[in-house]
Design an enzyme around this catalytic site. Structure first.
Site, PDB file in Angstrom:
ATOM      1  N   LYS A   1      46.448  36.226  58.576  1.00  0.00           N
ATOM      2  CA  LYS A   1      47.496  35.198  58.439  1.00  0.00           C
ATOM      3  C   LYS A   1      48.023  35.317  57.009  1.00  0.00           C
ATOM      4  O   LYS A   1      47.382  34.876  56.071  1.00  0.00           O
ATOM      5  CB  LYS A   1      46.873  33.827  58.675  1.00  0.00           C
TER       6      LYS A   1
ATOM      7  N   GLU B   1      38.063  33.952  47.522  1.00  0.00           N
ATOM      8  CA  GLU B   1      38.595  34.436  46.238  1.00  0.00           C
ATOM      9  C   GLU B   1      39.621  33.409  45.798  1.00  0.00           C
ATOM     10  O   GLU B   1      40.717  33.339  46.347  1.00  0.00           O
ATOM     11  CB  GLU B   1      39.279  35.801  46.429  1.00  0.00           C
TER      12      GLU B   1
ATOM     13  N   CYS C   1      45.918  35.503  39.660  1.00  0.00           N
ATOM     14  CA  CYS C   1      44.649  34.764  39.602  1.00  0.00           C
ATOM     15  C   CYS C   1      43.858  35.115  38.344  1.00  0.00           C
ATOM     16  O   CYS C   1      43.197  34.276  37.751  1.00  0.00           O
ATOM     17  CB  CYS C   1      43.808  35.049  40.833  1.00  0.00           C
TER      18      CYS C   1
ATOM     19  N   GLU D   1      44.683  25.530  36.349  1.00  0.00           N
ATOM     20  CA  GLU D   1      45.425  26.761  36.623  1.00  0.00           C
ATOM     21  C   GLU D   1      46.896  26.404  36.812  1.00  0.00           C
ATOM     22  O   GLU D   1      47.243  25.639  37.714  1.00  0.00           O
ATOM     23  CB  GLU D   1      44.887  27.435  37.893  1.00  0.00           C
TER      24      GLU D   1
END
Ligand code: NAD
Length: 492
Positions: free
Chosen positions: A191, A266, A300, A396
């Site tokens: 997906k 992750e 990331c 973040e």
């Protein structure tokens, strides 16, 4: 790397149907969603918004393909040959795949064509090499009286692997999940992210062209809360491999289900770059800047907490400011642009809020900070001088916003580096390897780069700890994450 000379390459939009077994079809309820170009807000494609029913069908198709042995039953060398051919086809289609990513999510076309797509091919090539080398261990065991004994282990495919990917490196991360899963003989349902599904659909076409039997890789496009959630919790899959935000990762983690299915998460990062007094800034400054501004900071592994020994702070700030000022912000497919767009309006607004928070919490804004007028989602690379307690240093941002944080000694640098909920990666810049070796074991992260930044290698594990998730992709760890180990005790 080959430099491209193409200007605004127009990609061919692949078939946007759901890929379920050998059928290509609309979503069960007929629902769709649109993908737009973040550079000009124009429509790129209208895609099926897969439902839970579509995910059921895709998982059933993957199960059937797996059980049939059309892929899992092939000799490893044959799977490897096909995956190598897939790598060739990905390379040959690099301009198209790169342009698909560029128009959907705003990455510089040159970076996609010369970076992400060759890296995707390299991942398939790496795991092609593993396909006939997935071996176990043997051990001679003490005999049972007259019976001789030995033991061995088998590594077998899991069955059906579910994969959910983010928009920021769609082809690369699809490769991280599909290549080891396929090398090991699994079938898959993937997906992709709603903001960047097209390169994954194209990859699936190329895999079939390379010889992966149709139906082994199933693609369900759709919204995260619906198609993603249905796949993450599906009882019919043997593993879920998720890359995305900690916010969503947190909802997936408790859903291992009655099967206690395998899971790799992750997630995000807020990584430190530790720049010591003896750093060679001529060599390191481009990496430090890239760690903040590459792909508009939507990475990331971005190193947005720039921890600098107090004696080098001015130089590092000057270097970052120079890099920010040199940025040519524009259409990611224009060869003169060196910075592309933010993926969507929501993300742009979020970055803007963080920049405002930096200022309102009295961080010193030394460069950038401005959102550019539309159409399109553009923001200046931004540099703050501040400290580790600022919101911009704790959360973040997923945008080009650096916070420079001075430290006085190694102990303080390590303390600040570890003062975060994340644990993806860290960078160390020093000319003294003894400093690097002393610091590396003290960092609570999954990966460390010394005098460099964040570029993955298919042969080395990738992953983090704590709020950056768990499990590893790539290298031998990627094979282990896609196989089950079985121990056999044999007496004769
Ligand atoms: P996201 O979490 O919003 O979405 C990731 C994927 O999850 C998408 O496909 C989305 O549709 C799907 N999803 C959304 N809600 C879901 C739900 N309830 N259940 C199941 N799936 C759902 O993340 P994003 O904005 O696409 O990507 C950015 C994030 O990804 C950042 O936090 C970044 O650090 C992280 N990331 C991590 C790595 C890594 O290797 N650690 C690599 C790339 C990106």
């Amino acid at each position: 790397m080959t430099e491209t000379t193409e200007t605004r390459f127009e990609p061919t939009i692949p078939d946007v149907s759901l890929r379920i077994g050998t059928t290509r079809r609309a979503a069960a309820g007929g629902a769709t969603y649109t993908s737009t170009n973040p550079a000009d807000e124009s429509l790129v494609a209208e895609l099926p918004a897969g439902s839970a029913a579509d995910v059921d069908d895709a998982v059933a198709a993957a199960r059937e393909a797996f059980e049939s042995g059309v892929w899992s039953g092939l000799p490893g060398a044959e799977r490897g040959r096909i995956l190598n051919r897939a790598a060739d086809l990905i390379e040959a289609d690099a301009e198209n795949l790169g342009a698909l990513e560029s128009v959907e999510m705003g990455k510089l076309y040159v970076d996609s064509v010369n970076g992400d797509i060759p890296a995707t091919a390299a991942t398939f090539r790496h795991f092609a090499g593993w396909a006939d080398k997935i071996v176990g261990q043997t051990s001679v065991l003490p005999s049972y009286g007259p019976q001789q004994r030995f033991g061995y282990t088998l590594r077998q495919p899991l069955g059906v692997v579910g994969a959910i990917t983010p928009w920021n490196n769609p082809a690369v991360i699809a490769g991280w999940k599909l290549a080891p899963a396929l090398a090991a003989g699994n079938a898959a349902v993937i997906k992709p992210a709603e903001d960047a599904s097209l390169s994954t659909l194209r990859l699936a076409e190329l895999l079939v062209e390379a010889g992966v039997p149709d139906g082994v890789v199933n693609v369900v496009t759709g919204l995260g809360e619906e198609a993603g959630a249905a796949l993450a919790g599906h009882e019919g899959i043997d593993k879920i491999s998720f890359t995305g935000s900690p916010r969503v990762g947190r909802t997936i983690q408790p859903r291992a289900g009655d099967k206690f299915r395998k899971m790799t998460l992750e997630l995000g990062g807020k990584s430190p770059q530790l720049i010591f007094a003896d750093a060679d800034l001529e060599q390191s400054m481009p990496w430090i800047a890239m760690g903040n501004f590459y792909h508009q900071g939507q990475v990331c592994a971005a190193g947005t907490r720039v921890l600098v020994h107090e004696s080098r702070v001015d130089e590092v700030i000057d270097g970052l400011v120079a890099a920010a000022k040199a940025a040519v912000i524009g259409d990611p497919r224009d060869p003169s642009s060196t910075m592309g767009t933010i993926v969507n309006r929501k993300q742009l607004d979020s970055i803007q809020r963080y920049i405002e928070l930096g200022t309102s919490e009295n961080a010193d804004l030394v460069a950038g900070g401005r959102v550019l007028d539309g159409p399109g989602y553009f923001v200046e690379p931004t540099v703050f001088r501040g400290h580790n307690d600022l919101t911009i240093a704790r959360e973040e941002i997923f945008g080009p916003v650096a916070t420079v944080i001075p430290f006085t000694d190694t102990q303080e640098a390590v303390r600040i580096a570890n003062d975060t909920k994340y644990g993806l990666n860290a960078m160390i810049h020093t000319t003294d390897l003894a400093t690097a070796h002393a610091v590396i074991p003290q960092l609570r992260v999954g990966m460390v780069w010394v005098n460099g930044w964040g570029v993955p290698e298919p042969g080395l594990p990738w992953g983090g700890r704590e709020a950056s998730g768990y499990g590893r992709e790539l290298g031998e760890s990627g094979i282990h994450a896609n196989t089950e180990e079985k121990t056999v005790h044999l007496a004769f």
